[in-house]
Design a protein around this motif. Structure first.
Motif, PDB file in Angstrom:
ATOM      1  N   ARG A  69      38.487  47.325  35.055  1.00 48.35           N
ATOM      2  CA  ARG A  69      37.278  46.503  34.885  1.00 48.35           C
ATOM      3  C   ARG A  69      36.578  46.284  36.227  1.00 48.35           C
ATOM      4  O   ARG A  69      35.345  46.261  36.300  1.00 48.35           O
ATOM      5  CB  ARG A  69      37.646  45.158  34.246  1.00 48.35           C
ATOM      6  CG  ARG A  69      38.189  45.277  32.825  1.00 48.35           C
ATOM      7  CD  ARG A  69      38.209  43.943  32.105  1.00 48.35           C
ATOM      8  NE  ARG A  69      39.141  42.992  32.685  1.00 48.35           N
ATOM      9  CZ  ARG A  69      40.417  42.854  32.320  1.00 48.35           C
ATOM     10  NH1 ARG A  69      40.922  43.637  31.369  1.00 48.35           N
ATOM     11  NH2 ARG A  69      41.188  41.944  32.889  1.00 48.35           N
ATOM     12  N   ASP A  87      31.485  35.350  43.712  1.00 48.83           N
ATOM     13  CA  ASP A  87      32.867  35.043  43.338  1.00 48.83           C
ATOM     14  C   ASP A  87      33.024  35.113  41.819  1.00 48.83           C
ATOM     15  O   ASP A  87      34.012  35.643  41.301  1.00 48.83           O
ATOM     16  CB  ASP A  87      33.255  33.639  43.805  1.00 48.83           C
ATOM     17  CG  ASP A  87      33.364  33.525  45.316  1.00 48.83           C
ATOM     18  OD1 ASP A  87      32.950  34.475  46.017  1.00 48.83           O
ATOM     19  OD2 ASP A  87      33.851  32.484  45.793  1.00 48.83           O
ATOM     20  N   GLU A  88      32.032  34.558  41.115  1.00 50.18           N
ATOM     21  CA  GLU A  88      32.095  34.508  39.654  1.00 50.18           C
ATOM     22  C   GLU A  88      32.135  35.908  39.051  1.00 50.18           C
ATOM     23  O   GLU A  88      32.871  36.157  38.085  1.00 50.18           O
ATOM     24  CB  GLU A  88      30.889  33.731  39.098  1.00 50.18           C
ATOM     25  CG  GLU A  88      30.883  32.242  39.408  1.00 50.18           C
ATOM     26  CD  GLU A  88      30.510  31.923  40.852  1.00 50.18           C
ATOM     27  OE1 GLU A  88      30.815  30.800  41.298  1.00 50.18           O
ATOM     28  OE2 GLU A  88      29.918  32.794  41.538  1.00 50.18           O
ATOM     29  N   LYS A  89      31.358  36.816  39.625  1.00 45.91           N
ATOM     30  CA  LYS A  89      31.319  38.188  39.105  1.00 45.91           C
ATOM     31  C   LYS A  89      32.669  38.869  39.293  1.00 45.91           C
ATOM     32  O   LYS A  89      33.178  39.535  38.380  1.00 45.91           O
ATOM     33  CB  LYS A  89      30.231  38.986  39.834  1.00 45.91           C
ATOM     34  CG  LYS A  89      29.915  40.330  39.190  1.00 45.91           C
ATOM     35  CD  LYS A  89      29.174  40.146  37.884  1.00 45.91           C
ATOM     36  CE  LYS A  89      28.708  41.477  37.315  1.00 45.91           C
ATOM     37  NZ  LYS A  89      28.096  41.309  35.973  1.00 45.91           N
ATOM     38  N   GLN A 121      35.584  37.393  39.656  1.00 43.32           N
ATOM     39  CA  GLN A 121      36.603  36.728  38.848  1.00 43.32           C
ATOM     40  C   GLN A 121      36.410  36.968  37.355  1.00 43.32           C
ATOM     41  O   GLN A 121      37.350  36.824  36.569  1.00 43.32           O
ATOM     42  CB  GLN A 121      36.614  35.232  39.169  1.00 43.32           C
ATOM     43  CG  GLN A 121      37.139  34.947  40.577  1.00 43.32           C
ATOM     44  CD  GLN A 121      37.016  33.495  40.992  1.00 43.32           C
ATOM     45  OE1 GLN A 121      37.138  32.592  40.170  1.00 43.32           O
ATOM     46  NE2 GLN A 121      36.759  33.265  42.273  1.00 43.32           N
ATOM     47  N   SER A 122      35.217  37.400  36.966  1.00 42.50           N
ATOM     48  CA  SER A 122      34.944  37.648  35.542  1.00 42.50           C
ATOM     49  C   SER A 122      35.750  38.821  34.989  1.00 42.50           C
ATOM     50  O   SER A 122      35.912  38.945  33.777  1.00 42.50           O
ATOM     51  CB  SER A 122      33.448  37.917  35.326  1.00 42.50           C
ATOM     52  OG  SER A 122      33.079  39.189  35.859  1.00 42.50           O
ATOM     53  N   VAL A 123      36.265  39.687  35.881  1.00 39.57           N
ATOM     54  CA  VAL A 123      37.052  40.836  35.405  1.00 39.57           C
ATOM     55  C   VAL A 123      38.555  40.541  35.438  1.00 39.57           C
ATOM     56  O   VAL A 123      39.373  41.425  35.181  1.00 39.57           O
ATOM     57  CB  VAL A 123      36.734  42.116  36.216  1.00 39.57           C
ATOM     58  CG1 VAL A 123      35.276  42.492  36.064  1.00 39.57           C
ATOM     59  CG2 VAL A 123      37.112  41.969  37.690  1.00 39.57           C
ATOM     60  N   THR A 151      40.219  37.281  45.044  1.00 41.63           N
ATOM     61  CA  THR A 151      38.789  37.446  45.327  1.00 41.63           C
ATOM     62  C   THR A 151      38.530  37.240  46.811  1.00 41.63           C
ATOM     63  O   THR A 151      37.845  38.044  47.459  1.00 41.63           O
ATOM     64  CB  THR A 151      37.960  36.437  44.504  1.00 41.63           C
ATOM     65  OG1 THR A 151      38.070  36.771  43.121  1.00 41.63           O
ATOM     66  CG2 THR A 151      36.498  36.453  44.915  1.00 41.63           C
TER      67      THR A 151
END
Length: 201
Positions: free
Chosen positions: A61, A81-83, A85-87, A94
């Motif tokens: 991913r 960071d959010e992108k 951690q989204s995977v 991260t």
């Protein structure tokens, strides 16, 4: 496995050599270097303390966040960071990936020089990166640079395999592991690969 390596184990450590034929039925032990050191390090960081299956799924991913599925330091630093951690990447990993990317962009970690550096020089360079310790550096040396004489004394799988092969009541002490590893030099990476496969037999 290369013939001269097998002969070395046969001569210096018959107990380990007894497993060579068994484990090679599972798959031949060969050392091949990576064509993309940065991607390999990202994979090593993501795979810390995860099963192979879980690590592969998350890395798959992660790759899709990049053009042509090819991670680059520059692109990581542009991702939030959010992108990341989204995977499925943890907050700590991260930060480690971002720190690796920063070191690479700033040439504090110059991956192009790795083939000409010693194992110790590479380990010293890599452990300056947040989240990369001796184990991750050792895995990189073994699996991405195909260095022949690396051993990870802190690896739990290797301790379990040594306990089985040598009939120990408990996991080996560091002193026992050091004594054994001297028999395997200069092919300790091959010894580690045999021992990991012992756990699958």
């Amino acid at each position: 496995m290369l013939h001269h390596v097998a002969k070395h184990f046969q001569h210096h450590d018959p107990k380990l050599h007894a497993y060579v034929e068994k484990v090679e039925k599972i798959g031949k032990i060969t050392l091949t270097s990576s064509h993309d050191f940065f991607a390999s390090l990202c994979s090593d960081i993501i795979g810390q303390q995860l099963s192979g299956k879980a690590a592969d799924a998350i890395y798959g991913r992660f790759e899709k966040l990049f053009p042509k599925n090819t991670p680059t330091a520059q692109r990581i630093l542009k991702l939030s960071d959010e992108k990341l951690q989204s995977v499925g990447i943890s907050g700590a990993k991260t930060r480690s990936l971002q720190d690796l990317a920063t070191h690479v962009v700033q040439k504090k970690v110059d991956l192009s020089k790795f083939p000409d550096m010693t194992d110790d020089e590479i380990k010293t360079t890599l452990i300056r990166v947040k989240g990369i310790g001796p184990w991750t550096a050792e895995m990189f040396l073994m699996f991405s640079l195909a260095r022949e004489d690396v051993f990870s004394f802190g690896d739990l799988g290797l301790k379990k395999a040594i306990q089985r092969v040598y009939g120990l009541k408990n996991h080996p002490t560091e002193k026992q592991m050091l004594a054994l590893s001297k028999k395997w030099q200069p092919y300790r990476t091959y010894a580690a690969r045999i021992l990991w496969k012992v756990l699958d037999t």
